[in-house]
Write a protein that holds these residues in place. Structure first.
Motif, PDB file in Angstrom:
ATOM      1  N   VAL A   1     -28.981   0.853  20.772  1.00 39.73           N
ATOM      2  CA  VAL A   1     -27.531   1.103  20.756  1.00 39.73           C
ATOM      3  C   VAL A   1     -26.767  -0.206  20.930  1.00 39.73           C
ATOM      4  O   VAL A   1     -25.758  -0.466  20.257  1.00 39.73           O
ATOM      5  N   HIS A   2     -27.244  -1.045  21.825  1.00 40.51           N
ATOM      6  CA  HIS A   2     -26.586  -2.328  22.053  1.00 40.51           C
ATOM      7  C   HIS A   2     -26.595  -3.180  20.781  1.00 40.51           C
ATOM      8  O   HIS A   2     -25.566  -3.771  20.399  1.00 40.51           O
ATOM      9  N   LEU A   3     -27.731  -3.239  20.097  1.00 41.32           N
ATOM     10  CA  LEU A   3     -27.816  -4.026  18.857  1.00 41.32           C
ATOM     11  C   LEU A   3     -26.897  -3.439  17.785  1.00 41.32           C
ATOM     12  O   LEU A   3     -26.262  -4.183  17.024  1.00 41.32           O
ATOM     13  N   THR A   4     -26.813  -2.120  17.724  1.00 40.22           N
ATOM     14  CA  THR A   4     -25.921  -1.478  16.741  1.00 40.22           C
ATOM     15  C   THR A   4     -24.469  -1.840  17.010  1.00 40.22           C
ATOM     16  O   THR A   4     -23.691  -2.117  16.083  1.00 40.22           O
ATOM     17  N   GLN A   5     -24.063  -1.850  18.290  1.00 41.33           N
ATOM     18  CA  GLN A   5     -22.688  -2.214  18.630  1.00 41.33           C
ATOM     19  C   GLN A   5     -22.381  -3.659  18.258  1.00 41.33           C
ATOM     20  O   GLN A   5     -21.286  -3.973  17.777  1.00 41.33           O
ATOM     21  N   ILE A   6     -23.353  -4.532  18.451  1.00 44.05           N
ATOM     22  CA  ILE A   6     -23.147  -5.941  18.077  1.00 44.05           C
ATOM     23  C   ILE A   6     -22.938  -6.055  16.569  1.00 44.05           C
ATOM     24  O   ILE A   6     -22.055  -6.777  16.091  1.00 44.05           O
ATOM     25  N   ILE A   7     -23.741  -5.319  15.798  1.00 48.84           N
ATOM     26  CA  ILE A   7     -23.607  -5.365  14.332  1.00 48.84           C
ATOM     27  C   ILE A   7     -22.237  -4.837  13.913  1.00 48.84           C
ATOM     28  O   ILE A   7     -21.586  -5.403  13.020  1.00 48.84           O
ATOM     29  N   LYS A   8     -21.733  -3.760  14.549  1.00 46.47           N
ATOM     30  CA  LYS A   8     -20.406  -3.225  14.218  1.00 46.47           C
ATOM     31  C   LYS A   8     -19.313  -4.227  14.544  1.00 46.47           C
ATOM     32  O   LYS A   8     -18.339  -4.379  13.794  1.00 46.47           O
ATOM     33  N   GLN A   9     -19.440  -4.919  15.695  1.00 53.05           N
ATOM     34  CA  GLN A   9     -18.433  -5.923  16.052  1.00 53.05           C
ATOM     35  C   GLN A   9     -18.383  -7.044  15.023  1.00 53.05           C
ATOM     36  O   GLN A   9     -17.311  -7.509  14.636  1.00 53.05           O
ATOM     37  N   VAL A  10     -19.573  -7.455  14.580  1.00 55.91           N
ATOM     38  CA  VAL A  10     -19.615  -8.514  13.566  1.00 55.91           C
ATOM     39  C   VAL A  10     -19.004  -8.008  12.260  1.00 55.91           C
ATOM     40  O   VAL A  10     -18.242  -8.728  11.592  1.00 55.91           O
ATOM     41  N   SER A  11     -19.295  -6.753  11.876  1.00 56.00           N
ATOM     42  CA  SER A  11     -18.740  -6.188  10.643  1.00 56.00           C
ATOM     43  C   SER A  11     -17.228  -6.086  10.722  1.00 56.00           C
ATOM     44  O   SER A  11     -16.535  -6.214   9.711  1.00 56.00           O
ATOM     45  N   ALA A  12     -16.683  -5.853  11.950  1.00 53.30           N
ATOM     46  CA  ALA A  12     -15.235  -5.758  12.127  1.00 53.30           C
ATOM     47  C   ALA A  12     -14.548  -7.114  12.164  1.00 53.30           C
ATOM     48  O   ALA A  12     -13.322  -7.180  12.234  1.00 53.30           O
ATOM     49  N   GLY A  13     -15.328  -8.222  12.136  1.00 46.74           N
ATOM     50  CA  GLY A  13     -14.728  -9.551  12.081  1.00 46.74           C
ATOM     51  C   GLY A  13     -14.932 -10.408  13.311  1.00 46.74           C
ATOM     52  O   GLY A  13     -14.448 -11.546  13.356  1.00 46.74           O
ATOM     53  N   ASP A  14     -15.629  -9.868  14.326  1.00 50.18           N
ATOM     54  CA  ASP A  14     -15.886 -10.650  15.531  1.00 50.18           C
ATOM     55  C   ASP A  14     -17.116 -11.527  15.293  1.00 50.18           C
ATOM     56  O   ASP A  14     -18.252 -11.122  15.527  1.00 50.18           O
ATOM     57  N   GLY A  15     -16.886 -12.740  14.811  1.00 52.23           N
ATOM     58  CA  GLY A  15     -17.995 -13.633  14.497  1.00 52.23           C
ATOM     59  C   GLY A  15     -18.686 -14.223  15.711  1.00 52.23           C
ATOM     60  O   GLY A  15     -19.758 -14.834  15.582  1.00 52.23           O
ATOM     61  N   GLU A  16     -18.112 -14.055  16.912  1.00 57.81           N
ATOM     62  CA  GLU A  16     -18.703 -14.642  18.115  1.00 57.81           C
ATOM     63  C   GLU A  16     -19.575 -13.642  18.890  1.00 57.81           C
ATOM     64  O   GLU A  16     -20.159 -14.005  19.912  1.00 57.81           O
ATOM     65  N   ALA A  17     -19.648 -12.395  18.448  1.00 59.59           N
ATOM     66  CA  ALA A  17     -20.450 -11.388  19.158  1.00 59.59           C
ATOM     67  C   ALA A  17     -21.929 -11.741  19.081  1.00 59.59           C
ATOM     68  O   ALA A  17     -22.434 -12.129  18.020  1.00 59.59           O
ATOM     69  N   ARG A  18     -22.649 -11.583  20.226  1.00 60.59           N
ATOM     70  CA  ARG A  18     -24.080 -11.895  20.272  1.00 60.59           C
ATOM     71  C   ARG A  18     -24.781 -10.846  21.134  1.00 60.59           C
ATOM     72  O   ARG A  18     -24.205 -10.280  22.063  1.00 60.59           O
ATOM     73  N   ALA A  19     -26.046 -10.614  20.836  1.00 60.37           N
ATOM     74  CA  ALA A  19     -26.837  -9.634  21.574  1.00 60.37           C
ATOM     75  C   ALA A  19     -27.294 -10.217  22.912  1.00 60.37           C
ATOM     76  O   ALA A  19     -27.635 -11.404  23.013  1.00 60.37           O
ATOM     77  N   LYS A  20     -27.307  -9.350  23.955  1.00 61.05           N
ATOM     78  CA  LYS A  20     -27.834  -9.755  25.259  1.00 61.05           C
ATOM     79  C   LYS A  20     -29.317  -9.387  25.326  1.00 61.05           C
ATOM     80  O   LYS A  20     -29.683  -8.234  25.119  1.00 61.05           O
ATOM     81  N   ILE A  21     -30.133 -10.356  25.646  1.00 54.96           N
ATOM     82  CA  ILE A  21     -31.585 -10.143  25.710  1.00 54.96           C
ATOM     83  C   ILE A  21     -31.977 -10.047  27.175  1.00 54.96           C
ATOM     84  O   ILE A  21     -31.938 -11.043  27.910  1.00 54.96           O
ATOM     85  N   GLU A  22     -32.361  -8.817  27.648  1.00 55.37           N
ATOM     86  CA  GLU A  22     -32.681  -8.608  29.057  1.00 55.37           C
ATOM     87  C   GLU A  22     -34.162  -8.343  29.301  1.00 55.37           C
ATOM     88  O   GLU A  22     -34.595  -8.260  30.433  1.00 55.37           O
ATOM     89  N   GLN A  23     -34.938  -8.133  28.236  1.00 54.55           N
ATOM     90  CA  GLN A  23     -36.362  -7.859  28.434  1.00 54.55           C
ATOM     91  C   GLN A  23     -37.154  -8.492  27.294  1.00 54.55           C
ATOM     92  O   GLN A  23     -36.652  -8.687  26.200  1.00 54.55           O
ATOM     93  N   VAL A  24     -38.401  -8.821  27.629  1.00 53.36           N
ATOM     94  CA  VAL A  24     -39.292  -9.399  26.636  1.00 53.36           C
ATOM     95  C   VAL A  24     -40.111  -8.262  26.045  1.00 53.36           C
ATOM     96  O   VAL A  24     -41.038  -7.739  26.676  1.00 53.36           O
ATOM     97  N   SER A  25     -39.700  -7.808  24.861  1.00 53.80           N
ATOM     98  CA  SER A  25     -40.379  -6.704  24.186  1.00 53.80           C
ATOM     99  C   SER A  25     -40.087  -6.820  22.702  1.00 53.80           C
ATOM    100  O   SER A  25     -39.501  -7.799  22.229  1.00 53.80           O
ATOM    101  N   GLU A  26     -40.509  -5.779  21.978  1.00 59.66           N
ATOM    102  CA  GLU A  26     -40.234  -5.799  20.542  1.00 59.66           C
ATOM    103  C   GLU A  26     -38.732  -5.867  20.279  1.00 59.66           C
ATOM    104  O   GLU A  26     -38.264  -6.595  19.395  1.00 59.66           O
TER     105      GLU A  26
END
Length: 890
Positions: free
Chosen positions: A338-363
């Motif tokens: 869900v978090h990654l999906t929200q980041i992609i939507k923010q970027v699609s809406a024009g927020d070029g500075e949005a980035r994903a938060k990485i809190e765990q080492v997994s796939e």
């Protein structure tokens, strides 16, 4: 196996293990065990219905026997039989006793309501008492209508019975005079013998039972006699096969089951698509009937289907429960997604500075890291593209400014070249020097060609810079088409072409930018003439079209029979700075911008243009424009009211204000030859002084002047009460009409100014060159309508006086009376009805013609009974209006 596959496998295994497998096992078991139970339950229900109907029929028959015994042993009947054994048949005493029997039978029949007839027949078979009932009326049959029934089987058989025995007939359709009654009346006859006191047979008492009374209770249940004929069936055509000789019976519907049903007392048999539940009904003294219930297989399936729905609901609840468990169990997977999906939507809406938060080492952590890397790359590319775009836009803006500036600088000397060339040609023509006149004509033509080229460049630069505006106005299409034909006549004559124009008589008006529409059509028609190469005529077809949304469009179709275009040329036809064939440029001339500008102008007006062409066979250009062109640019010329002069006659004074000496000379020369008095001023300050001193009838004003520009001068003119009503014609190199009209200018001309343009504008402000022509006053507060009507009248040779207000018109008429008045109904200040009333108090001889867009009601026509004519705007023909005016003032 990659991490995406592992995520999918986890979710699928969780779902199936928790929900699908247990639910599937439960569903299969339940379906197997309950289907048979449901089947038996349905059959039991139907059997219970058959049993209940059987009991009702038997009770019905028992009640009929009791009724019959009651009638045969009633006190009036016993009294009558006792008297009949001793008194003659015509005895009054016996007749009175018979009447008592009639009343007894009549009351009984009315109370019970289930008998067609109740009768007493004597020992000879003669009807003595007969009561008839038809469902509405119950009455005693007169003695004269009584019949002898001794030959009927029911009489003969009943007379053979012992006392208290009952005869019961078959269920059949009642007959009268050996014909089955219509409508059908199913009947059962009950009869019993009666005796005199001396034990001799005295006849019979019988009832005809209305069988519908119990047949209606059956509903969808079938009733079959012991021979297999239907007595009751939902389909009327299958009933009474034995009486109606249709021979329709149970064996035809269920040939494999009929033997079992007729032989067995009750039971259940299966047939195709149905199950039959049957039971015998014993009929006293007459055999038996069979009650049958048809249970369609679909009925069983409905029960099973409802059970399936119940199982499905339970299954759904089980799955939902499993989903809740799966969601809780897979929380660590879904939240990062869900978090990654929200980041992609923010970027699609024009927020070029949005980035994903990485809190765990997994796939999913790996996926978020790759997403951030991709976004960083995209952001860098986007910034580079923005810089490139800004550079390109700056270059385009610089190019457009350069082109606009160059066009302005080139048009200034061209104005003098064209003006002087025209004047020189007139002077040399007057001297008769043909050779020199030819050279001057070439100079003039070259100047015009160069001006057209510069105009194309300027238009192109305005379109690219987004500064070209739409100036809409209402105009009469046929007049515009006639002007275009007149304009093209020299070119057509030179190329030996014929232009055929076709349009319907009701073509009417259009609301659009008249100048741009003329430019579009002139360009397409001139191209058609150049490339037609003398191959027959050129056609211009104009027609109306209404689309599915009730929007009205005007179609212009230009067709030639020239060289035509191939597919590649058609694809490049409307591209910037390109010509479909460079050889065509060399042969016909041109910059390659004409069709591009045409294409863009059509788009600006909300329309579309396309071409159909075949190489060597000619081309057809189709322009489709809305009849009402929309624009966001305010049409100042239409909406800004200003005081318009009523009269400007020939010989009146014109003040020319321009800081260019050559322009002043050219305008003075033009105006003097047209018969006007001319005064010139070389700047704004001097122009204002002369205007206050001379009070000229009209002023021409340049926009770009030193010290005080034309806008400032125009503001001072309109601020001075003594000068505000003088019409001002703006002359400029730049097209800023909306500014001029907003400040109060009467007209706006683009330099260079030709004599024809100047003459056309000046004609708006004088009556006519022919002072002997009759004077017509046009009263309308709509500038566009007023100008259009005035233009039509002047072209027809009449003088015109235009007024925008009824009160001003009344004041003017006191000074100079017109020969006729054209009047609009809807005006400010005073309306048309008040104007007519005031006018006819003193000037009732002036004919009035109403020209209005208002729907005329019957009440309006009564108030307008003294006007000479009424014309509806937009629907009248010019010829009709002119003919009416000519008739009134001839």
């Amino acid at each position: 196996m990659n991490f995406f596959s592992r995520i999918r496998i986890r979710l699928i295994l969780s779902f199936f293990l928790v929900a699908f497998i247990p639910a599937l096992i439960i569903s299969l078991y339940a379906m197997q065990t309950i289907t048979n139970t449901l089947h038996q339950q349905v059959l039991n229900e139907q059997a219970a219905i058959v049993e209940t109907l059987n009991m009702k029929i038997e009770a019905f028959f028992t009640s009929i026997e009791n009724d019959l015994v009651f009638l045969s042993q009633s006190q009036p009947m016993a009294h009558y039989l006792n008297l009949r054994s001793t008194f003659p048949s015509n005895s009054p005493v016996l007749k009175k006793a018979c009447q008592a029997v009639e009343q007894e039978f009549l009351s009984f029949s009315r109370i019970e309501g289930i008998y067609y007839q109740v009768r007493y027949l004597d020992e000879t078979g003669q009807e003595v008492v007969r009561i008839d009932a038809n469902g509405v009326n119950t009455q005693v049959v007169a003695q004269a209508q009584l019949e002898n029934k001794s030959h009927f089987y029911y009489f003969k058989e009943t007379m053979q019975l012992l006392k208290k025995e009952v005869f019961v007939s078959y269920l059949e359709l009642n007959k009268e005079y050996d014909q089955i009654e219509i409508p059908h009346q199913p009947v059962i006859r009950y009869a019993t013998p009666i005796y005199y006191p001396d034990k001799r047979r005295a006849g019979i008492v019988m009832t005809n039972v209305d069988a519908n009374q119990f047949l209606q209770l059956l509903g969808e249940t079938l009733l079959v006699d012991q021979d297999g004929y239907y007595l009751a069936h939902p389909e009327e055509k299958k009933r009474w096969g034995n009486d109606l000789n249709t021979d329709y019976r149970l064996a035809q519907d269920y040939p494999h089951s009929v033997q079992t049903i007729l032989e067995e007392t009750d039971g259940v048999v299966s047939a195709a698509k149905v199950t039959l539940i049957f039971q015998r009904v014993l009929i006293p003294e007459s055999g038996f009937w069979i009650l049958i219930r048809e249970v369609p297989t679909d009925e069983l399936l409905k029960r099973i289907h409802r059970f399936y729905i119940t199982i499905d609901i339970l299954l759904i609840f089980a799955i939902l429960f499993a989903l809740i468990i799966a969601l809780l169990h897979n929380k660590q997977i879904t939240i990062p997604i869900v978090h990654l999906t929200q980041i992609i939507k923010q970027v699609s809406a024009g927020d070029g500075e949005a980035r994903a938060k990485i809190e765990q080492v997994s796939e999913l952590g790996t996926l978020g890291h790759e997403l951030n890397t991709m976004l960083n790359t995209i952001n860098a590319n986007r910034l580079a593209l923005q810089r490139t775009k800004q550079e390109v836009e700056a270059e385009n803006l610089a190019k457009s400014r350069f082109l606009a500036g160059m066009s302005h600088e080139l048009r200034t000397p061209l104005n003098a070249i064209i003006g002087y060339g025209e004047m020189l040609q007139e002077d040399i023509d007057a001297l008769g020097d043909v050779d020199l006149s030819s050279d001057i004509e070439k100079i003039y033509a070259a100047g015009k060609y160069l001006l057209n080229t510069i105009n194309d460049i300027l238009d192109m630069s305005k379109i690219e810079a987004g500064k070209m505006d739409i100036y809409n106005e209402t105009f009469y299409l046929p007049n515009m088409l006639d002007d275009i034909v007149d304009t093209l006549q020299p070119l057509l004559k030179n190329n030996k072409e014929i232009l055929a124009v076709h349009y319907a008589d009701e073509l009417g008006e259009m609301y659009a930018d008249l100048i741009k529409l003329r430019q579009i059509l002139l360009k397409l028609l001139s191209n058609a003439s150049q490339f037609n190469k003398g191959n027959g005529s050129i056609s211009l077809d104009v027609l109306w079209e209404t689309d599915e949304d009730e929007n009205q469009w005007i179609i212009f179709r230009i067709q030639d029979h020239g060289v035509g275009l191939d597919d590649e040329q058609k694809q490049r036809l409307f591209h910037h700075f390109k010509e479909t064939d460079m050889s065509s440029i060399r042969k016909s001339g041109g910059t390659g911008l004409g069709l591009v500008i045409t294409y863009l102008m059509v788009q600006m007006m909300g329309g579309e243009i396309n071409v159909e062409s075949e190489l060597g066979k000619g081309s057809t250009f189709t322009v489709r424009l809305p009849a009402l062109v929309e624009t966001s640019v305010k049409a100042y010329s239409l909406n800004v009211p200003h005081s318009e002069p009523i009269v400007l006659e020939e010989g009146n004074l014109v003040l020319v204000i321009d800081d260019d000496k050559q322009v002043r000379y050219v305008l003075e020369n033009y105006l003097c030859k047209l018969g006007y008095q001319v005064e010139v001023a070389d700047g704004g300050e001097e122009g204002l002084k002369l205007a206050k001193k001379l009070l000229p009838d009209i002023i021409t004003l340049d926009v770009m002047m030193h010290k005080m520009d034309g806008w400032e001068v125009l503001s001072h003119l309109k601020a001075d009460p003594n000068l505000a009503n003088i019409p001002v014609i703006m002359l400029s190199m730049i097209e800023e009409k909306h500014i001029g009209y907003s400040l109060g200018a009467s007209d706006y001309l683009i330099k260079p100014i030709t004599r024809e343009k100047l003459l056309k504008v000046l004609q708006k402000y004088h009556l006519s060159f022919h002072e002997s022509a009759r004077l017509i006053m046009v009263i309308d507060d709509d500038v566009v309508s007023r100008d259009m009507v005035a233009r039509i009248l002047r072209k027809a040779g009449w003088r015109v006086c235009k007024v925008g207000d009824g009160q001003v018109a009344l004041n003017t008429i006191q000074k100079k009376q017109p020969d006729l008045i054209l009047l609009d109904l809807q005006m400010h200040e005073i309306d048309a009805f008040e104007f007519i009333a005031k006018l006819q108090e003193n000037y009732d001889s002036i004919p009035i013609v109403v020209l209005t867009a208002k729907d005329i009601t019957a009440k309006d026509r009564l108030r307008l009974n003294k006007v000479a004519g009424i014309f509806q705007k937009g629907s009248y023909r010019r010829e009709e209006l002119l003919a009416q005016i000519d008739k009134l003032i001839a």
